[in-house]
Write a protein that holds these residues in place. Structure first.
Motif, PDB file in Angstrom:
ATOM      1  N   GLY A  44       0.805  -1.214   0.000  1.00  0.00           N
ATOM      2  CA  GLY A  44       0.000   0.000   0.000  1.00  0.00           C
ATOM      3  C   GLY A  44       0.834   1.259   0.000  1.00  0.00           C
ATOM      4  N   ARG A  45       0.172   2.332   0.278  1.00  0.00           N
ATOM      5  CA  ARG A  45       0.765   3.671   0.237  1.00  0.00           C
ATOM      6  C   ARG A  45       0.315   4.446   1.460  1.00  0.00           C
ATOM      7  N   VAL A  46       1.113   5.386   1.913  1.00  0.00           N
ATOM      8  CA  VAL A  46       0.770   6.259   3.030  1.00  0.00           C
ATOM      9  C   VAL A  46       0.462   7.643   2.482  1.00  0.00           C
ATOM     10  N   ALA A  47      -0.527   8.279   3.062  1.00  0.00           N
ATOM     11  CA  ALA A  47      -0.847   9.673   2.766  1.00  0.00           C
ATOM     12  C   ALA A  47      -0.836  10.436   4.081  1.00  0.00           C
ATOM     13  N   LEU A  48      -0.370  11.669   4.036  1.00  0.00           N
ATOM     14  CA  LEU A  48      -0.298  12.511   5.227  1.00  0.00           C
ATOM     15  C   LEU A  48      -1.157  13.746   5.018  1.00  0.00           C
ATOM     16  N   LEU A  49      -1.945  14.081   6.021  1.00  0.00           N
ATOM     17  CA  LEU A  49      -2.775  15.280   5.993  1.00  0.00           C
ATOM     18  C   LEU A  49      -2.388  16.191   7.139  1.00  0.00           C
ATOM     19  N   SER A  77       7.090  22.214   6.823  1.00  0.00           N
ATOM     20  CA  SER A  77       8.329  21.648   7.349  1.00  0.00           C
ATOM     21  C   SER A  77       8.060  20.312   8.042  1.00  0.00           C
ATOM     22  N   ARG A  78       7.046  20.266   8.868  1.00  0.00           N
ATOM     23  CA  ARG A  78       6.705  19.041   9.615  1.00  0.00           C
ATOM     24  C   ARG A  78       6.318  17.908   8.669  1.00  0.00           C
ATOM     25  N   ILE A  79       5.466  18.210   7.691  1.00  0.00           N
ATOM     26  CA  ILE A  79       4.991  17.160   6.792  1.00  0.00           C
ATOM     27  C   ILE A  79       6.126  16.660   5.897  1.00  0.00           C
ATOM     28  N   ASN A  80       7.054  17.547   5.527  1.00  0.00           N
ATOM     29  CA  ASN A  80       8.194  17.117   4.723  1.00  0.00           C
ATOM     30  C   ASN A  80       9.139  16.237   5.527  1.00  0.00           C
ATOM     31  N   ASP A  81       9.342  16.559   6.807  1.00  0.00           N
ATOM     32  CA  ASP A  81      10.156  15.700   7.670  1.00  0.00           C
ATOM     33  C   ASP A  81       9.531  14.309   7.780  1.00  0.00           C
ATOM     34  N   LEU A  82       8.233  14.277   7.990  1.00  0.00           N
ATOM     35  CA  LEU A  82       7.535  12.995   8.111  1.00  0.00           C
ATOM     36  C   LEU A  82       7.531  12.235   6.793  1.00  0.00           C
ATOM     37  N   ALA A  83       7.499  12.954   5.684  1.00  0.00           N
ATOM     38  CA  ALA A  83       7.559  12.296   4.373  1.00  0.00           C
ATOM     39  C   ALA A  83       8.874  11.532   4.217  1.00  0.00           C
ATOM     40  N   GLY A  84       9.952  12.097   4.733  1.00  0.00           N
ATOM     41  CA  GLY A  84      11.240  11.404   4.703  1.00  0.00           C
ATOM     42  C   GLY A  84      11.199  10.110   5.502  1.00  0.00           C
ATOM     43  N   VAL A  86       8.490   8.316   6.138  1.00  0.00           N
ATOM     44  CA  VAL A  86       7.642   7.378   5.400  1.00  0.00           C
ATOM     45  C   VAL A  86       8.432   6.745   4.264  1.00  0.00           C
ATOM     46  N   HIS A  87       9.216   7.539   3.554  1.00  0.00           N
ATOM     47  CA  HIS A  87      10.028   7.009   2.455  1.00  0.00           C
ATOM     48  C   HIS A  87      11.021   5.978   2.964  1.00  0.00           C
TER      49      HIS A  87
END
Length: 166
Positions: A44-49, A77-84, A86-87
């Motif tokens: 699957g895939r993760v999405a962040l809101l 900034s927070r969502i980009n940190d969390l995106a890292g 998740v990756h």
């Protein structure tokens, strides 16, 4: 084809997208870990809101605008940190949604507009209840409107517990 379009095509071809609502709570990291592990194990895939709530300070418009701009920068900034994160966990960049408004309303809009399969939230560890978003979503007038499963991860779970469950 742009990256956002690529993401949407991958999303439509994939049968599971786990949405996590980003906030500053300690328990949010539990929901995120669970979503990442489930996405990893199910293809699957993760999405962040991230939702930027309206500024409470409206006495001077310029101050309110500055507060909103600062809130947006912090959210990005927070969502980009969390995106890292998740990756690192899943091998894929997550879908990112940044909205402005009331959190419950914006969450319901994303769930209506996007192809989300499972909403993953974590319950608060304190004795004051599961948290305001879970409380709002599980009210009888809202819970019946959800068109997908809601997974609530207990904040008391350790990372090892989450890994074992997912």
């Amino acid at each position: 084809m742009n990256s956002n379009q690529d993401d949407r095509e991958l999303l439509s071809s994939n049968n599971r997208t786990f949405l996590v609502v980003v906030d500053d709570s300690d328990e949010m990291t539990k929901a995120l870990r669970y979503a990442c592990r489930r996405a990893q194990h199910t293809g699957g895939r993760v999405a962040l809101l991230s939702v930027i709530e309206p500024a409470e300070f409206q006495h001077w418009m310029a101050v309110g605008d500055l507060m909103q701009e600062e809130a947006r920068e912090n959210a990005e900034s927070r969502i980009n940190d969390l995106a890292g994160y998740v990756h690192e966990q899943t091998g894929f960049m997550p879908l990112l949604f940044i909205r402005e408004g009331r959190i419950k309303d914006e969450l319901l809009s994303v769930l209506e507009e996007e192809q989300i399969s499972i909403l993953v939230l974590a319950a608060s560890a304190n004795n004051e209840g599961p948290g305001p978003l879970i409380t709002a979503l599980t009210k009888s007038d809202v819970v019946g409107q959800l068109r997908l499963p809601l997974t609530i991860v207990p904040a008391a779970l350790s990372d090892a517990d989450i890994d074992a469950l997912s």
